[in-house]
Scaffold this active site. Structure first.
Site, PDB file in Angstrom:
ATOM      1  N   ARG B 100       0.842  -1.206   0.000  1.00 21.26           N
ATOM      2  CA  ARG B 100       0.000   0.000   0.000  1.00 21.26           C
ATOM      3  C   ARG B 100       0.873   1.250   0.000  1.00 21.26           C
ATOM      4  NH1 ARG B 100      -3.586   0.494   5.269  1.00 21.26           N
ATOM      5  NH2 ARG B 100      -4.767  -1.280   4.510  1.00 21.26           N
ATOM      6  N   ARG B 107       3.827   7.307  -5.857  1.00 20.00           N
ATOM      7  CA  ARG B 107       3.445   6.016  -6.418  1.00 20.00           C
ATOM      8  C   ARG B 107       4.633   5.305  -7.036  1.00 20.00           C
ATOM      9  NH1 ARG B 107      -1.208   9.338  -7.773  1.00 20.00           N
ATOM     10  NH2 ARG B 107      -2.965   8.606  -6.534  1.00 20.00           N
ATOM     11  N   ASN B 139      -0.979   0.127  -7.284  1.00 17.24           N
ATOM     12  CA  ASN B 139      -0.176   1.277  -7.694  1.00 17.24           C
ATOM     13  C   ASN B 139       1.307   0.959  -7.712  1.00 17.24           C
ATOM     14  OD1 ASN B 139      -1.667   3.545  -8.462  1.00 17.24           O
ATOM     15  ND2 ASN B 139      -2.367   3.812  -6.357  1.00 17.24           N
ATOM     16  N   ASP B 167      -9.439   9.253 -11.162  1.00 20.83           N
ATOM     17  CA  ASP B 167      -9.108  10.674 -11.224  1.00 20.83           C
ATOM     18  C   ASP B 167     -10.243  11.437 -11.923  1.00 20.83           C
ATOM     19  OD1 ASP B 167      -6.761   8.909 -11.322  1.00 20.83           O
ATOM     20  OD2 ASP B 167      -5.597  10.737 -11.246  1.00 20.83           O
ATOM     21  N   ARG B 170     -13.210  11.743  -9.640  1.00 19.20           N
ATOM     22  CA  ARG B 170     -12.982  12.784  -8.623  1.00 19.20           C
ATOM     23  C   ARG B 170     -13.125  14.164  -9.243  1.00 19.20           C
ATOM     24  NH1 ARG B 170      -7.907   9.540  -6.088  1.00 19.20           N
ATOM     25  NH2 ARG B 170      -8.993   8.629  -4.298  1.00 19.20           N
ATOM     26  N   HIS B 194      -1.905   8.046 -14.069  1.00 20.86           N
ATOM     27  CA  HIS B 194      -2.727   8.147 -12.866  1.00 20.86           C
ATOM     28  C   HIS B 194      -1.871   8.732 -11.767  1.00 20.86           C
ATOM     29  CE1 HIS B 194      -5.211   7.199  -9.459  1.00 20.86           C
ATOM     30  NE2 HIS B 194      -4.346   6.324  -8.979  1.00 20.86           N
ATOM     31  N   THR B 249      -7.288   4.709   0.840  1.00 13.29           N
ATOM     32  CA  THR B 249      -8.551   4.995   0.144  1.00 13.29           C
ATOM     33  C   THR B 249      -9.123   3.659  -0.298  1.00 13.29           C
ATOM     34  OG1 THR B 249      -8.075   5.129  -2.228  1.00 13.29           O
ATOM     35  CG2 THR B 249      -7.350   6.965  -0.861  1.00 13.29           C
TER      36      THR B 249
END
Lengths: 336, 363
Positions: B100, B107, B139, B167, B170, B194, B249
């Site tokens: 994570r 990232r 990621n 993205d 959002r 991303h 998230t």
């Protein structure tokens, strides 16, 4: 110089917006609260969702995470705050706040810890949503539903405990697996206290109206060769098992709460096994909450189905009632 | 003595029902994986859900918890195991496994950790579901989608990264908040990588076909009084913000994954911004003269204009021979090209981004 918004949009209605008609509040943004929130959102039950908790960062983070998914949802407003004013005008308030059942801890041991938290929560909820229906999920649910009812001053039909709704769902799933059908086609009810002493009503278990007890009179007893009683035991052990494996349970309880919310919001008058005030029924003289089949509609618990229970099942209910009252009577400062 | 079940039920069809038609597998039962799983279940997308992970207790617990909710769902079979055989015959496999993103960690720093995990996962998936579509979420998603593609041997159309689907969601949410409109009526596309360097396509932002950039030509620039550029900045910062507040998230990415699964499983032909293979991407520098100190990073090229929209690169070093002068009359200038990601030459040099389709030769 007009802004993009002013150039793009010509308002037709400029009064105050109407308050939400189908607002749901979830108190507590732990795993259970968020599972309830997501299930309610994905089932499109609410036009506004409010989240409340005391941990402000976590609360804001959860709200943002849900808001970022708003493209995929039909709930246009998602709000949160430590202050209960965000919960105003809710139709249904789901209370999941409280401390979590530890591995090996019995539900009854949680009581006083959670009752103290509720003394802060419940009056605030009712202050901002005096017409709401309260669904209590926190454990021990039957006692805490009683506590909630006392602290809220609401009439008894507007305070519900999630009760054995989940136990019955687990029971129907396990029984249906044994028979090879979908859980919704297997009818079976678990009533009484949520947890260790819940009562499986074997006389009611049926598929397509065919009563299983008639096919197998020993069902649910110790003499049963097929050991169907084991299924009920698995239901009771389920929560402990899942807690042992992953630390907590959330998905199933979240889905079951969304199911109850749907009946309440849409005035469906469906029958669910939920925890309601049972004084006066089955010879119970104390004010305790136990699960019975309740007809849920927009008023809350519209009515209760009178189950035909065996003498043994009734005595089990009475025993639970006595045990719950024994704990409840010592709780302090519950009057509003 | 017949059992209760035998008395209750008489079989009609002798054959077992056929296998799953819309099976979805989720690899990784962390927060993202489970959010994707519950979103897929609540949208009634699949008739069988499989979960895989290496942590056996957690895996079993999550599967049980979902199974206990079966009464409220329309997904008949939920299975889970460490062994990938449970994933057999999946139509879509969602890969969320991996380490994570830590608070403050970019990232790109996750790459090596996750590549090693994928070397085990991807071949196992393909072994049991050779016809599946892989949806990579872990990621850094664009790089890991490439890795998954390479490790899987699947054709490029069957490996997708969740990319900027989130993205864009959002962005549309924030745009909706600014305008007082539901996100589904606010159209805006964020494409490219991303994360930190995603590209908001301002020219496409519209409501009911009305281009917002048409109403506000400064949109997306620093001169914009309404500061729409900060909307995109908020999108980029979103993940870090939510991670700082709640630790990770999950819900938004889970819902966006279910949205993609729906399009795939139902053959919807919807347009989504997802990570897909573009041949090779190049950035290039316009050199005022040949700056040989920079060539240790990059391959110098000559650029021509072949036609109105087509630019052609010819490599300066071709078959180990150095071309001392450009081979044609439409020579525009000398350029250095380098591949993303990679170290970029020093600042103060004008930058151009060119589409790979105009790339003509490759050494």
């Amino acid at each position: 110089m007009a802004s993009v918004l002013q150039k793009l949009i010509t308002p037709l209605f400029s009064g105050t917006l109407e308050p939400p008609r189908n607002k749901v509040t979830v108190v507590g943004v732990g795993q259970v609260g968020m599972a309830c929130a997501v299930s309610i959102l994905l089932r499109e039950l609410a036009d506004e969702l409010a989240l409340v908790d005391v941990v402000e960062d976590k609360l804001k983070g959860e709200m943002m995470d849900l808001q970022h998914g708003s493209l995929f949802l039909k709930t246009p407003k998602i709000v949160s705050g430590k202050d209960y004013s965000v919960t105003a005008n809710s139709r249904v308030v789901v209370v999941t706040a409280g401390v979590r059942q530890q591995e090996g801890e019995s539900r009854l041991n949680l009581v006083q810890r959670n009752a103290n938290i509720f003394k802060h929560i419940i009056p605030q909820i009712v202050r901002y949503s005096p017409n709401c229906i309260l669904i209590v999920v926190s454990n021990p649910v039957d006692i805490l539903t009683y506590v909630t009812w006392k602290l809220s001053g609401l009439p008894k039909h507007r305070v519900i405990g999630s009760g054995t709704n989940l136990d019955s769902a687990r029971f129907r799933y396990l029984m249906a697996e044994r028979v090879g059908i979908h859980p919704s086609s297997f009818n079976g009810w678990i009533l009484g206290e949520h947890g260790d002493s819940s009562v499986p009503v074997w006389s009611g278990a049926n598929v397509a109206g065919v009563n299983l007890q008639k096919l197998n009179p020993d069902i649910g007893t110790d003499t049963d060769k097929e050991n169907w009683k084991e299924t009920h035991k698995k239901v009771v052990d389920s929560a402990y098992e899942v807690i042992r494996l992953k630390g907590y349970t959330n998905w199933a309880i979240g889905l079951s709460v969304a199911d109850l919310t749907e009946s309440l919001m849409k005035n469906l008058s469906r029958v669910h096994p939920v925890s309601t005030m049972v004084k006066g029924m089955y010879g119970i003289g104390d004010e305790v909450y136990l699960s019975l089949p309740c007809v849920l509609n927009s008023a809350g618990v519209g009515s209760v189905v009178n189950m035909t229970l065996t003498a043994d099942e009734i005595s089990q209910l009475k025993k639970s009632a006595d045990m719950l009252w024994h704990i409840q009577k010592d709780l302090k400062d519950l009057e509003r | 003595m017949a059992s209760t079940k035998e008395k209750l039920i008489a079989h009609v069809s002798k054959e077992e029902p056929a296998g799953p038609t819309n099976k979805v597998t989720v690899v990784g039962v962390g927060m993202v994986g489970m959010a994707a799983a519950i979103s897929v279940l609540l949208k009634d997308l699949t008739d069988e859900l499989a979960l895989v992970d290496v942590m056996e207790d957690k895996l079993k617990g999550e599967a049980m918890d979902l199974q206990h909710g079966s009464l409220f769902l329309k997904t008949h079979k939920i299975v889970a195991d460490k062994d990938y055989s449970v994933t057999a015959n999946s139509k879509v496999v969602v890969v969320t496994a991996g380490a994570r993103q830590q608070e403050g960690e970019s990232r790109l720093n996750l790459v090596q950790r996750n590549v090693n995990i994928f070397k085990f996962i991807i071949p196992n998936i393909i072994k049991y579901s050779p016809n599946c579509i892989l949806l990579v979420v872990s990621n850094p998603v664009d790089i890991l989608t490439y890795v998954a593609w390479k490790l899987s041997g699947l054709p490029r159309n069957r490996v997708i990264g969740s990319g900027t689907n989130l993205d864009s969601a959002r962005f549309r949410h924030l745009m909706g908040e600014k305008l007082g409109i539901h996100p589904s009526s606010c159209h805006g596309w964020v494409i490219g990588e991303h994360g930190d360097s995603s590209v908001p396509v301002w020219s496409g932002v519209n409501v009911a076909g009305v281009s917002l950039q048409g109403l506000n030509p400064d949109m997306g620039t620093d001169k914009d009084k309404e500061d729409w550029k900060s909307v995109h900045k908020m999108v980029v910062d979103s993940a870090y913000e939510v991670i700082k507040l709640k630790g990770y998230t999950s819900w938004a990415i889970g819902m966006s994954v279910a949205d993609l699964c729906e399009s795939i499983l139902k053959n919807l032909h919807k347009c989504h911004p997802v990570s897909t293979l573009v041949k090779v991407r190049f950035s290039c520098l316009l050199l005022r003269d040949h700056q040989s100190s920079l060539t240790k990073y990059c391959q110098p090229f000559f650029l021509y204009r072949e036609s109105e929209h087509k630019y052609v690169y010819v490599c300066v070093y071709y078959n180990n021979k150095l071309h001392s002068k450009p081979p044609s009359n439409d020579y525009i200038g000398s350029y250095l090209l380098w591949q993303h990601p990679g170290p970029s030459p020093s600042e103060g040099v004008e930058k151009l981004f060119m589409d790979s389709n105009s790339y003509a030769t490759q050494t």
